[in-house]
Design a protein around this motif. Sequence first.
Motif, PDB file in Angstrom:
ATOM      1  N   TYR A  33      -3.463  10.442   0.907  1.00 55.12           N
ATOM      2  CA  TYR A  33      -3.904  10.420   2.299  1.00 55.12           C
ATOM      3  C   TYR A  33      -4.904   9.279   2.461  1.00 55.12           C
ATOM      4  O   TYR A  33      -5.713   9.034   1.576  1.00 55.12           O
ATOM      5  CB  TYR A  33      -4.612  11.719   2.681  1.00 55.12           C
ATOM      6  N   TYR A  35      -8.021   7.996   5.070  1.00 57.32           N
ATOM      7  CA  TYR A  35      -8.926   8.371   6.152  1.00 57.32           C
ATOM      8  C   TYR A  35      -9.866   7.203   6.436  1.00 57.32           C
ATOM      9  O   TYR A  35     -10.199   6.422   5.550  1.00 57.32           O
ATOM     10  CB  TYR A  35      -9.784   9.581   5.754  1.00 57.32           C
ATOM     11  N   PHE A  90     -11.389   6.030   3.069  1.00 57.76           N
ATOM     12  CA  PHE A  90     -11.216   6.947   1.952  1.00 57.76           C
ATOM     13  C   PHE A  90      -9.741   7.182   1.673  1.00 57.76           C
ATOM     14  O   PHE A  90      -8.921   7.269   2.584  1.00 57.76           O
ATOM     15  CB  PHE A  90     -11.843   8.314   2.257  1.00 57.76           C
ATOM     16  N   GLU A 102      -5.776  21.749  -1.973  1.00 59.95           N
ATOM     17  CA  GLU A 102      -6.948  20.967  -2.325  1.00 59.95           C
ATOM     18  C   GLU A 102      -6.635  19.488  -2.259  1.00 59.95           C
ATOM     19  O   GLU A 102      -5.670  19.019  -2.857  1.00 59.95           O
ATOM     20  CB  GLU A 102      -7.409  21.312  -3.739  1.00 59.95           C
ATOM     21  N   ALA A 103      -7.455  18.765  -1.535  1.00 58.01           N
ATOM     22  CA  ALA A 103      -7.355  17.310  -1.487  1.00 58.01           C
ATOM     23  C   ALA A 103      -8.645  16.741  -2.049  1.00 58.01           C
ATOM     24  O   ALA A 103      -9.730  17.125  -1.629  1.00 58.01           O
ATOM     25  CB  ALA A 103      -7.132  16.838  -0.051  1.00 58.01           C
ATOM     26  N   PHE A 104      -8.514  15.848  -3.010  1.00 52.14           N
ATOM     27  CA  PHE A 104      -9.676  15.253  -3.666  1.00 52.14           C
ATOM     28  C   PHE A 104      -9.824  13.807  -3.203  1.00 52.14           C
ATOM     29  O   PHE A 104      -8.850  13.058  -3.169  1.00 52.14           O
ATOM     30  CB  PHE A 104      -9.503  15.326  -5.183  1.00 52.14           C
ATOM     31  N   PHE A 105     -11.046  13.454  -2.884  1.00 50.90           N
ATOM     32  CA  PHE A 105     -11.319  12.150  -2.298  1.00 50.90           C
ATOM     33  C   PHE A 105     -11.861  11.166  -3.308  1.00 50.90           C
ATOM     34  O   PHE A 105     -12.606  11.535  -4.219  1.00 50.90           O
ATOM     35  CB  PHE A 105     -12.330  12.290  -1.158  1.00 50.90           C
ATOM     36  N   GLY A 106     -11.506   9.903  -3.099  1.00 50.48           N
ATOM     37  CA  GLY A 106     -12.109   8.826  -3.857  1.00 50.48           C
ATOM     38  C   GLY A 106     -13.481   8.481  -3.297  1.00 50.48           C
ATOM     39  O   GLY A 106     -13.944   9.094  -2.337  1.00 50.48           O
ATOM     40  N   GLN A 107     -14.111   7.476  -3.895  1.00 50.48           N
ATOM     41  CA  GLN A 107     -15.454   7.075  -3.488  1.00 50.48           C
ATOM     42  C   GLN A 107     -15.450   6.235  -2.215  1.00 50.48           C
ATOM     43  O   GLN A 107     -16.487   6.008  -1.614  1.00 50.48           O
ATOM     44  CB  GLN A 107     -16.132   6.275  -4.603  1.00 50.48           C
TER      45      GLN A 107
ATOM     46  N   TYR B  33     -12.011  24.084   4.920  1.00 50.52           N
ATOM     47  CA  TYR B  33     -12.654  23.451   3.778  1.00 50.52           C
ATOM     48  C   TYR B  33     -14.102  23.097   4.074  1.00 50.52           C
ATOM     49  O   TYR B  33     -14.470  22.851   5.224  1.00 50.52           O
ATOM     50  CB  TYR B  33     -11.934  22.133   3.439  1.00 50.52           C
ATOM     51  N   TYR B  35     -16.678  20.128   2.566  1.00 47.94           N
ATOM     52  CA  TYR B  35     -16.883  18.976   1.722  1.00 47.94           C
ATOM     53  C   TYR B  35     -18.342  18.556   1.800  1.00 47.94           C
ATOM     54  O   TYR B  35     -19.007  18.732   2.818  1.00 47.94           O
ATOM     55  CB  TYR B  35     -16.006  17.791   2.185  1.00 47.94           C
ATOM     56  N   GLY B  40     -23.994   7.229   0.146  1.00 48.13           N
ATOM     57  CA  GLY B  40     -23.265   6.198  -0.584  1.00 48.13           C
ATOM     58  C   GLY B  40     -22.140   6.707  -1.455  1.00 48.13           C
ATOM     59  O   GLY B  40     -21.565   5.943  -2.233  1.00 48.13           O
ATOM     60  N   ALA B  41     -21.812   7.954  -1.330  1.00 51.46           N
ATOM     61  CA  ALA B  41     -20.786   8.538  -2.208  1.00 51.46           C
ATOM     62  C   ALA B  41     -19.579   9.000  -1.401  1.00 51.46           C
ATOM     63  O   ALA B  41     -19.595   9.025  -0.172  1.00 51.46           O
ATOM     64  CB  ALA B  41     -21.375   9.702  -2.993  1.00 51.46           C
ATOM     65  N   GLY B  42     -18.557   9.396  -2.130  1.00 48.54           N
ATOM     66  CA  GLY B  42     -17.363   9.911  -1.486  1.00 48.54           C
ATOM     67  C   GLY B  42     -17.527  11.361  -1.102  1.00 48.54           C
ATOM     68  O   GLY B  42     -18.621  11.919  -1.144  1.00 48.54           O
ATOM     69  N   LEU B  43     -16.432  11.981  -0.720  1.00 46.52           N
ATOM     70  CA  LEU B  43     -16.435  13.375  -0.313  1.00 46.52           C
ATOM     71  C   LEU B  43     -16.112  14.261  -1.501  1.00 46.52           C
ATOM     72  O   LEU B  43     -15.120  14.046  -2.186  1.00 46.52           O
ATOM     73  CB  LEU B  43     -15.383  13.606   0.778  1.00 46.52           C
ATOM     74  N   LEU B  45     -15.122  17.994  -2.683  1.00 43.18           N
ATOM     75  CA  LEU B  45     -14.654  19.291  -2.227  1.00 43.18           C
ATOM     76  C   LEU B  45     -15.549  20.379  -2.824  1.00 43.18           C
ATOM     77  O   LEU B  45     -15.671  20.500  -4.038  1.00 43.18           O
ATOM     78  CB  LEU B  45     -13.204  19.514  -2.662  1.00 43.18           C
ATOM     79  N   TYR B  48     -12.907  26.087  -0.421  1.00 41.15           N
ATOM     80  CA  TYR B  48     -12.017  26.253   0.709  1.00 41.15           C
ATOM     81  C   TYR B  48     -11.642  27.725   0.809  1.00 41.15           C
ATOM     82  O   TYR B  48     -11.828  28.499  -0.140  1.00 41.15           O
ATOM     83  CB  TYR B  48     -10.766  25.388   0.586  1.00 41.15           C
ATOM     84  N   ARG B  92      -6.985  22.558   8.181  1.00 42.03           N
ATOM     85  CA  ARG B  92      -5.592  22.099   8.058  1.00 42.03           C
ATOM     86  C   ARG B  92      -4.744  23.062   8.863  1.00 42.03           C
ATOM     87  O   ARG B  92      -4.870  24.271   8.714  1.00 42.03           O
ATOM     88  CB  ARG B  92      -5.144  22.104   6.605  1.00 42.03           C
ATOM     89  N   LEU B 100      -6.136  16.530   7.313  1.00 36.40           N
ATOM     90  CA  LEU B 100      -7.271  17.385   7.620  1.00 36.40           C
ATOM     91  C   LEU B 100      -7.969  16.881   8.878  1.00 36.40           C
ATOM     92  O   LEU B 100      -8.077  15.684   9.100  1.00 36.40           O
ATOM     93  CB  LEU B 100      -8.275  17.380   6.474  1.00 36.40           C
TER      94      LEU B 100
END
Lengths: 114, 112
Positions: A33, A35, A90, A102-107, B33, B35, B40-43, B45, B48, B92, B100
């Motif tokens: 995905y 974003y 993202f 579950e969706a895991f995000f990069g930085q 969910y 998050y 400065g960081a990503g998301l 999880l 949920y 979702r 999402l």
Amino acid sequence: DSGVTQTPKHLITATGQRVTLRCSPRSGDLSVYWYQQSLDQGLQFLIQYYNGEERAKGNILERFSAQQFPDLHSELNLSSLELGDSALYFCASSVGGLENTEAFFGQGTRLTVV
Amino acid sequence: GEDVEQSLFLSVREGDSSVINCTYTDSSSTYLYWYKQEPGAGLQLLTYIFSNMDMKQDQRLTVLLNKKDKHLSLRIADTQTGDSAIYFCASRQRGGADGLTFGKGTHLIIQP
């Protein structure tokens, strides 16, 4: 570490240019995905790919395109860039397609258009 | 389409419980969910919950879902300075074809 890798971390480019953002999903994940996170719009879903095929489209501009390759990594191409495209982009990945949990995000890749 | 709303800021004292609230509009939301995004960081999880559940607990985190009111909350017990971040609620829809839908995020501020 989520296991999702995005490159580059930062990108500065001029208006009118084209850039490519890259994402490697977690091992075994078939869905990717994209974003966009901006101050005014918040987090917006752009597009989803599942096992190489486009699965769903969100608020993606026509100037933007994406693809997922046979090795499952994905690229987001942004062209004719405008100042308003400056944002954090993202990538996320998940095992399944539609009903995954579950969706895991990069930085993220921070894009600055000047 | 779906709309997810959160208050922008929450300030709590270290050691107290934090409760971050979220409302959504689409009753067909199947998964909800939380998050966490640090500067400065990503998301990341956090947790949920399926729409057929009322509550889910995971260590210091408790998620409560009121499906009738379309209200979701995240309770963080014994809030620490490391919990300082932006917390995003996301939903979702059935079929999940639209990715999402995220709220704007709640900035959790920890006071010493």
